[in-house]
Design a protein around this motif. Sequence first.
Motif, short mmCIF file in Angstrom:
data_model
loop_
_atom_site.label_atom_id
_atom_site.label_comp_id
_atom_site.label_asym_id
_atom_site.label_seq_id
_atom_site.Cartn_x
_atom_site.Cartn_y
_atom_site.Cartn_z
N ARG A 98 0.84 -1.20 0.00
CA ARG A 98 0.00 0.00 0.00
C ARG A 98 0.87 1.26 0.00
NH1 ARG A 98 -2.85 -1.44 4.04
NH2 ARG A 98 -1.63 -0.38 5.62
N ASN A 99 1.91 1.28 0.84
CA ASN A 99 2.79 2.45 0.90
C ASN A 99 3.55 2.66 -0.40
OD1 ASN A 99 2.06 3.17 3.50
ND2 ASN A 99 3.62 1.88 4.43
N MET A 100 4.03 1.58 -1.01
CA MET A 100 4.74 1.71 -2.28
C MET A 100 3.82 2.24 -3.37
SD MET A 100 7.57 -1.27 -2.62
CE MET A 100 6.60 -2.66 -2.12
N ALA A 101 2.58 1.77 -3.40
CA ALA A 101 1.62 2.25 -4.39
C ALA A 101 1.34 3.74 -4.20
CB ALA A 101 0.32 1.44 -4.31
N LEU A 102 1.20 4.17 -2.96
CA LEU A 102 0.97 5.59 -2.68
C LEU A 102 2.16 6.45 -3.12
CD1 LEU A 102 -0.68 5.36 0.86
CD2 LEU A 102 -1.77 6.16 -1.25
N LEU A 103 3.36 5.98 -2.83
CA LEU A 103 4.56 6.72 -3.22
C LEU A 103 4.68 6.82 -4.74
CD1 LEU A 103 6.99 5.28 -0.55
CD2 LEU A 103 6.45 7.71 -0.84
N GLN A 104 4.46 5.71 -5.42
CA GLN A 104 4.56 5.71 -6.88
C GLN A 104 3.49 6.60 -7.50
OE1 GLN A 104 4.53 1.47 -7.46
NE2 GLN A 104 6.77 1.38 -7.61
N ALA A 105 2.30 6.57 -6.94
CA ALA A 105 1.23 7.43 -7.45
C ALA A 105 1.56 8.91 -7.26
CB ALA A 105 -0.09 7.10 -6.75
N ALA A 106 2.36 9.22 -6.25
CA ALA A 106 2.78 10.60 -6.00
C ALA A 106 4.02 10.98 -6.80
CB ALA A 106 3.03 10.80 -4.50
N GLY A 107 4.50 10.07 -7.65
CA GLY A 107 5.63 10.39 -8.52
C GLY A 107 7.00 10.06 -7.96
N TRP A 108 7.06 9.24 -6.93
CA TRP A 108 8.34 8.86 -6.34
C TRP A 108 8.84 7.56 -6.96
CZ3 TRP A 108 11.13 11.56 -2.68
CH2 TRP A 108 10.49 12.66 -2.12
N HIS A 109 10.15 7.45 -7.11
CA HIS A 109 10.78 6.18 -7.48
C HIS A 109 10.99 5.40 -6.19
CE1 HIS A 109 11.74 7.75 -11.48
NE2 HIS A 109 12.08 8.87 -10.87
N VAL A 110 10.60 4.13 -6.19
CA VAL A 110 10.71 3.31 -4.99
C VAL A 110 11.69 2.18 -5.25
CG1 VAL A 110 9.47 1.87 -3.35
CG2 VAL A 110 8.33 3.85 -4.35
N ILE A 111 12.69 2.07 -4.40
CA ILE A 111 13.68 0.99 -4.48
C ILE A 111 13.61 0.22 -3.17
CG2 ILE A 111 16.13 0.43 -4.66
CD1 ILE A 111 16.46 3.06 -6.26
N VAL A 112 13.52 -1.10 -3.28
CA VAL A 112 13.50 -1.96 -2.10
C VAL A 112 14.75 -2.82 -2.13
CG1 VAL A 112 12.30 -3.78 -0.86
CG2 VAL A 112 10.99 -2.00 -2.03
N ILE A 113 15.51 -2.79 -1.05
CA ILE A 113 16.68 -3.64 -0.90
C ILE A 113 16.42 -4.56 0.27
CG2 ILE A 113 19.16 -3.72 -0.42
CD1 ILE A 113 19.36 -0.94 -1.69
N TRP A 114 16.61 -5.86 0.05
CA TRP A 114 16.36 -6.86 1.09
C TRP A 114 17.64 -7.15 1.85
CZ3 TRP A 114 11.54 -8.12 2.34
CH2 TRP A 114 10.54 -7.85 1.41
N GLU A 115 17.49 -7.47 3.10
CA GLU A 115 18.61 -7.80 3.98
C GLU A 115 19.49 -8.89 3.37
OE1 GLU A 115 19.05 -9.27 8.61
OE2 GLU A 115 17.16 -9.55 7.56
N CYS A 116 18.88 -9.92 2.76
CA CYS A 116 19.64 -11.03 2.20
C CYS A 116 20.49 -10.60 0.99
CB CYS A 116 18.73 -12.19 1.81
SG CYS A 116 17.59 -11.81 0.46
N GLN A 117 20.14 -9.48 0.37
CA GLN A 117 20.91 -8.98 -0.76
C GLN A 117 22.18 -8.26 -0.32
OE1 GLN A 117 17.67 -6.64 -2.45
NE2 GLN A 117 17.69 -7.97 -4.25
#
Length: 173
Positions: A98-117
Amino acid sequence: MADKMTPEQRHRCMSRIRGRDTKPELVVRRWLWHQGFRYRLYVKALPGRPDIVMRKWRTVIFVNGCFWHGHECQKHRPATNAKFWQDKITRNRERDARNMALLQAAGWHVIVIWECQLTRQRRQQTLRDLDLALSGIVLQHAVPASVPYPETLGEDLPIAAEPGEAYRTELRD
């Protein structure tokens, strides 16, 4: 399999787990700083309170713990109070989406980095991938879509390496 700790011991251990300034976050932040990127931390005004916010590039980075955010690498689930943990992780995943969708709808680029990476074996590749993603974002901001290319203007501009009157230089004595 029963828990090897008493409820009080388990509570004490779980209460000591930090949600901010984790080791994976520090790895990413240190790398960003050395690459010249500047950022803010945990901006409350944005959905999900992202771990790293780069306003200039309208980019947010979430550094997620695999257990807490239900990453597919995490096969082990607690045997004690299993229903509670399953529900909690499911809620976390839904909130993240939900938060990622809200951010993207507001024009933000969203990057997710996982701990295992960010394990020693995968860290360099992950940081290279982050560099590539950020380079693309920076280029998008550097060349706005409204700037027409010469082909669209109908102009035939010479290339600097081509011989031509416009590029002739004279040597001075």
